[in-house]
Design an enzyme around this catalytic site. Structure first.
Site, PDB file in Angstrom:
ATOM      1  N   GLY A 110       2.606  18.605  -1.152  1.00  0.00           N
ATOM      2  CA  GLY A 110       3.510  19.719  -0.911  1.00  0.00           C
ATOM      3  C   GLY A 110       4.088  19.634   0.485  1.00  0.00           C
ATOM      4  O   GLY A 110       3.491  19.020   1.385  1.00  0.00           O
ATOM      5  N   LEU A 147      -0.033  17.819   5.803  1.00  0.00           N
ATOM      6  CA  LEU A 147       0.662  16.708   6.456  1.00  0.00           C
ATOM      7  C   LEU A 147       0.909  17.003   7.938  1.00  0.00           C
ATOM      8  O   LEU A 147       1.087  16.086   8.728  1.00  0.00           O
ATOM      9  CB  LEU A 147       1.987  16.422   5.751  1.00  0.00           C
ATOM     10  N   HIS A 186      -0.362  27.805   0.189  1.00  0.00           N
ATOM     11  CA  HIS A 186      -0.405  27.035   1.438  1.00  0.00           C
ATOM     12  C   HIS A 186       1.022  26.812   1.968  1.00  0.00           C
ATOM     13  O   HIS A 186       1.285  26.997   3.162  1.00  0.00           O
ATOM     14  CB  HIS A 186      -1.099  25.693   1.151  1.00  0.00           C
ATOM     15  N   GLU A 187       1.945  26.438   1.067  1.00  0.00           N
ATOM     16  CA  GLU A 187       3.315  26.138   1.514  1.00  0.00           C
ATOM     17  C   GLU A 187       4.075  27.416   1.901  1.00  0.00           C
ATOM     18  O   GLU A 187       4.855  27.403   2.856  1.00  0.00           O
ATOM     19  CB  GLU A 187       4.084  25.369   0.438  1.00  0.00           C
ATOM     20  N   GLN A 212       7.981  22.522   8.122  1.00  0.00           N
ATOM     21  CA  GLN A 212       7.288  21.324   8.600  1.00  0.00           C
ATOM     22  C   GLN A 212       8.254  20.212   9.004  1.00  0.00           C
ATOM     23  O   GLN A 212       7.858  19.273   9.700  1.00  0.00           O
ATOM     24  CB  GLN A 212       6.347  20.791   7.519  1.00  0.00           C
TER      25      GLN A 212
HETATM   26 NI    NI Z   1       0.614  22.131   5.037  1.00  0.00          NI
END
Ligand code: NI
Length: 171
Positions: A46, A92, A133-134, A51
């Site tokens: 994801g 990530l 989470h995203e 990010q």
């Molecule tokens: Ni993340």
């Protein structure tokens, strides 16, 4: 398509709260395509626009084994949640760090697709974890925020060391 740079914790830009997309255009479709390419290359499941330093409410994910079921959520909103589960999460933007986080077990999410049309989806298990989470990223939150202050300091130390080692390897 282009690969994008992924910001790493504790970069302050990960703390920005993303703005809703007003209307879905080629700009969002291009961003989603670039984010998917970036996510697949980094072997993630994801990725949120935050990010890659884009302040819009857009996230991509793919939980399939063959990496051929990309999903895109624009302006995602959790409209129902139930139960709880603890799952080991990674990110990530926090490379090499994994920790258990409590999340809702089942969610219903409402979002716009790449065609600009609204849709609703129910998710549980890993899919539910990933979406929560995203969406956190879009709100400027990182999963390590859920850890105790002591654990979070350990994570920061470890990442700093990792970065120093990487810098030395390049020098
Ligand atoms: Ni993340």
């Amino acid at each position: 398509m282009a690969r994008l740079t992924i910001l790493e914790f504790p970069d302050p830009r990960l703390r920005r709260v993303a703005e809703p997309v007003e209307s879905v255009s080629d700009r969002e479709r291009q961003l989603a395509a670039d984010m998917l390419e970036t996510m697949y290359h980094a072997r993630g499941i994801g990725l949120a626009a935050t990010q890659v330093n884009q302040g819009v409410r857009l996230l991509v994910l793919d939980l399939s084994e063959d990496r051929n079921e990309p999903k895109v959520f624009i302006n995602p909103e959790i409209i129902a949640r139930s139960g709880s589960q603890a799952c080991e999460e990674g990110c990530l933007s926090v490379p090499g760090i994994y920790a258990e986080v409590d999340r809702a077990d089942k969610i219903t999410v409402r979002a716009l697709g790449l065609d600009g049309e609204p849709f609703e989806m129910e998710a549980d298990g890993l899919m539910a974890v990933c979406i929560q989470h995203e969406i956190d990223h879009l709100d400027g939150k990182v999963f390590v925020d859920y850890l105790s202050p002591l654990k979070r300091r350990m994570v920061e130390k470890r990442l700093k060391k990792q970065k120093q080692r990487d810098a030395e390897a390049v020098a």
